[in-house]
Scaffold this motif. Structure first.
Motif, PDB file in Angstrom:
ATOM      1  N   TRP A 154       0.834  -1.206   0.000  1.00  0.00           N
ATOM      2  CA  TRP A 154       0.000   0.000   0.000  1.00  0.00           C
ATOM      3  C   TRP A 154       0.866   1.252   0.000  1.00  0.00           C
ATOM      4  O   TRP A 154       1.711   1.428   0.873  1.00  0.00           O
ATOM      5  N   THR A 262      -6.413   1.124  -8.132  1.00  0.00           N
ATOM      6  CA  THR A 262      -5.418   0.260  -8.767  1.00  0.00           C
ATOM      7  C   THR A 262      -5.645   0.068 -10.259  1.00  0.00           C
ATOM      8  O   THR A 262      -4.829  -0.577 -10.930  1.00  0.00           O
ATOM      9  N   ASP A 273      -2.555   0.970 -16.210  1.00  0.00           N
ATOM     10  CA  ASP A 273      -1.289   1.406 -15.624  1.00  0.00           C
ATOM     11  C   ASP A 273      -0.846   2.743 -16.198  1.00  0.00           C
ATOM     12  O   ASP A 273      -0.379   3.626 -15.461  1.00  0.00           O
TER      13      ASP A 273
END
Length: 355
Positions: A154, A262, A273
């Motif tokens: 995290w 994410t 991404d």
């Protein structure tokens, strides 16, 4: 570095550095059984800001408003939160909706008084790591986030909205500082309204069609490993609109943060991404839509998680840092079509004036 980290028990004979242990092979993560179930959606009562006078006459009759930046953050002077009437509290909520975060100094609030005040705004929420049912204790961050990131999943030093992964993420949060070092331990906020409006029209259209994947899985593992405490609830993934419309102001806000998001449900992994890389740059370069607050004992910040992100600024201070945070449940994020542009608002008397 925290002695709780499992990686510190596994040192490489070759490099002399800790070896990162996958959560499935860390007994304290693998064997933890949360006592509470995953939450179901709730439907909070109408936001108290909806009942406020748009001009906030009652609030501004007892408080002087000083805007700290053009885009975000207002300091209210010469007023005690403990003395505000229900009408003034409603107007404060509206000011927070508009300015993102509102600050106070030299407050006489106690923990009991803070809890009672915040119950005016709805049902108190509870952080997954929170032990007291009414509030969570917020401490400082003296860890090297760049180093810890090698061993825990995290990104704890990143921009985030409080528990944005919940089905019903919090609306309002209030943090009151009880102990604080003279230097260090600042908190920064950035406007989701400003972040959205700073996008090109083409990017706005693209992102509005996406759902951001907000997850607690990475924080869940890190809480157990780094903090040494057990989360109350199992990890959860929620798909929330990447752009949400504020239920009171009608403004659109970017609903993407680098702490809990994410990826994007509609995109493939590499596409997600690359988009997250862009948003990381977008958030960290938004100085024109951010404010940084220097805490003192007795200082208070109240913010709206639906339209701002925040992060604590790490430091190497030795003095203790301890604050009490209360939050209330918000509505499930929504992406409505009609909205008012942030650019069509102007700052007026510590709030925003529709023009």
């Amino acid at each position: 570095m925290s002695a709780n980290l499992e990686a510190l028990k596994h040192i490489s004979k070759d490099s002399g550095f800790p070896i990162t242990i996958h959560p499935h092979f860390s007994p304290k993560i693998r064997d933890h059984v949360p006592p509470d179930p995953i939450r179901e959606e709730i439907f909070p009562e109408k936001d108290r800001a909806s009942f406020a006078d748009p001009e906030k006459k009652a609030l501004f009759a007892v408080a002087k408003a000083v805007d700290l930046t053009e885009s975000i953050g207002t300091l209210l002077e010469n007023v005690q939160l403990s003395q505000l009437t229900p009408q003034q509290l409603d107007e404060l909520a509206l000011l927070v909706n508009e300015r993102g975060v509102v600050f106070f100094r030299n407050q006489d609030l106690t923990t009991d008084g803070q809890v009672k005040l915040f119950e005016h705004y709805g049902t108190l929420d509870r952080h997954p790591a929170q032990k007291d049912v009414r509030h969570v204790v917020i401490r400082g961050s003296r860890e090297d986030h760049r180093e810890i990131g090698k061993y825990t999943p995290w990104p704890s030093g990143e921009w985030h909205a409080d528990t944005s992964f919940e089905i019903n993420p919090p609306s309002y949060s209030l943090l009151r500082m009880e102990e604080h070092p003279p230097v260090g331990g600042d908190t920064a906020w950035v406007s989701g309204y400003g972040l959205y409006d700073a996008l090109s029209d083409a990017m706005k259209k693209f992102v509005e069609g996406l759902h951001a994947v907000h997850t607690s899985r990475l924080q869940y593992d890190t809480i157990l490993d780094l903090w040494g405490v057990g989360p109350n609830r199992p990890p959860i993934d929620s798909h929330h609109p990447a752009v949400r419309t504020h239920p009171v102001t009608g403004l659109k806000a970017l609903n993407v943060n680098t702490g809990f998001v994410t990826g994007f449900a509609e995109l493939k992994k590499l596409e997600s991404d690359k988009l997250l890389d862009f948003f990381s740059h977008h958030l960290h370069s938004a100085d024109d839509h951010s404010v940084r607050w220097k805490w003192e004992v007795g200082s208070v910040a109240m913010w709206d998680n639906r339209c701002v992100l925040h992060r604590v600024i790490p430091g190497s201070y030795e003095a203790p840092r301890r604050g009490i945070r209360t939050t209330v449940f918000g509505e499930k994020p929504s992406a409505l079509i009609s909205y008012t542009s942030f650019r069509n608002l102007s700052v007026s008397s510590g709030g925003l004036c529709y023009t």
